[in-house]
Design an enzyme around this catalytic site. Structure first.
Site, short mmCIF file in Angstrom:
data_model
loop_
_atom_site.label_atom_id
_atom_site.label_comp_id
_atom_site.label_asym_id
_atom_site.label_seq_id
_atom_site.Cartn_x
_atom_site.Cartn_y
_atom_site.Cartn_z
CD GLU A 253 -55.92 21.48 -32.77
OE1 GLU A 253 -55.52 20.78 -32.03
OE2 GLU A 253 -55.72 22.86 -32.34
CD GLU A 302 -48.87 27.34 -35.92
OE1 GLU A 302 -49.50 28.80 -35.41
OE2 GLU A 302 -49.66 26.98 -36.07
CE LYS A 305 -48.37 24.77 -32.15
NZ LYS A 305 -49.75 24.53 -32.75
CD GLU A 311 -47.40 21.20 -30.61
OE1 GLU A 311 -48.09 21.48 -31.23
OE2 GLU A 311 -47.65 19.82 -29.56
#
Length: 330
Positions: A253, A302, A305, A311
């Site tokens: 990541e 997202e 999340k 995030e």
């Protein structure tokens, strides 16, 4: 990616995609507005993205990836404790989630535990889980195709500057040593989530934005032009100190948010992703000319999340599949 890594004291455009064999993306599903799995695979293919990490196994995902020729990393997800406690659970996991699709899906790695810390309740299951999944893959005749590992975050480093002095913290050495003892004889890579963004956000006094975004001109006092290289090489140095000299690190990541925190903007995120894509075939000062296998976090924003606002804003694409930054992946 949920831990903020304070990296320590570190001194501080359109393009054609040239690193198709090194760059992948992480595909999370924490959203209620995401495209279908098949639409997602079509999006990946149309953009020339050939490597993908997913965070939990699901038949509908594997069905969509069948015949796509996209390499897939699969996290074991919530099954860690069960897999580590019982070899039969590992066999069942492989026989249910991997073996039925292995002829048509290009599985590359299975990640057993993501950013587990030595003090976590599930830490005791990481090493036995890797062993049990390895043995299950062997029983399924899939070891030639798939490697097993686990992904750490860099909070496990006790020292990171200068990068040559990188070392794991005393509390993490025993935990990481077990991992290395598994990876080395099995030829598996060491997996690390590396986020210059969190290092910068946590220490703006000593880390400049330019250093974190690959836009700093000239070397600093220890020969590093960007924070990503310094973090990666510090991890290599830490591995060497406990017997991992020959391990390759895969960056599972790395990303930059477009909203929600200090330095989080479309402009900075675009710069980071573009420059990282351009950089992965160059190598680092410690590993020059050695391409870096890296996965951009993440494919989509997202909206469900949990955690800080940032995030929910790491996507390369909006949920409607429109690009956020106009990156070319061909």
């Amino acid at each position: 990616m949920y831990s903020i890594f304070l990296f320590g004291i570190i001194l501080c455009i359109g393009f054609k995609f040239t690193a198709a064999q090194s760059i992948g993306v992480s595909y999370g599903l924490n959203g209620n507005n995401l495209p279908s799995k098949q639409e997602t695979v079509d999006l990946l293919k149309s953009n020339g993205i050939g490597r993908v990490r997913i965070y939990s196994p699901a038949p509908e995902i594997f069905e969509a990836f069948k015949g796509s020729n996209i390499e897939l990393i699969v996290d074991a997800g919530e099954a860690l404790q069960a897999i580590g406690s019982d070899p039969n659970a590992a066999n069942n996991w492989v026989n249910t989630n991997i073996k039925p699709y292995a002829q048509d899906v290009k599985f590359k790695y299975i990640i057993v535990g993501n950013e587990v810390h030595p003090g976590d309740a599930v830490a005791q299951y990481v090493f036995p889980s890797m062993q049990n999944i390895h043995n299950a893959l062997s029983s399924a005749n899939l070891l030639d195709q798939i490697k097993v590992s686990t992904a750490i975050d860099l909070s496990l480093l006790g020292q990171s500057y200068p990068p040559s002095a990188g070392a794991f913290s005393q509390s993490a050495i025993g935990y990481v040593q077990q991992i290395i003892n598994f990876l080395v004889p099995n030829g598996s890579p060491f997996l690390a989530n590396i986020y210059p963004y969190f290092a910068y956000a946590g220490d703006q006094k000593d880390i400049t934005l330019e250093y974190a975004l690959f836009t700093q001109q000239g070397n600093n006092s220890v020969g590093y032009q960007n924070l990503f290289d310094a973090m990666l090489d510090a991890t290599y140095a830490a591995l060497e100190k406990i017997g991992g000299n020959n391990l390759t690190i895969v960056v599972t990541e790395s990303g930059w948010p477009s909203f929600g925190g200090v330095g989080a903007s479309d402009e900075n995120a675009k710069l980071f992703y573009q420059n990282l894509i351009n950089h992965v075939n160059v190598g680092t000062p410690k590993k020059p000319n050695q391409p870096i296998e890296a996965y951009l976090f993440a494919l989509f924003d997202e909206n469900l999340k949990p955690g800080p606002e940032t995030e929910r804003h790491f996507g390369l694409f909006h949920p409607d599949k429109s690009p956020k930054y106009g990156l070319s992946f061909k």
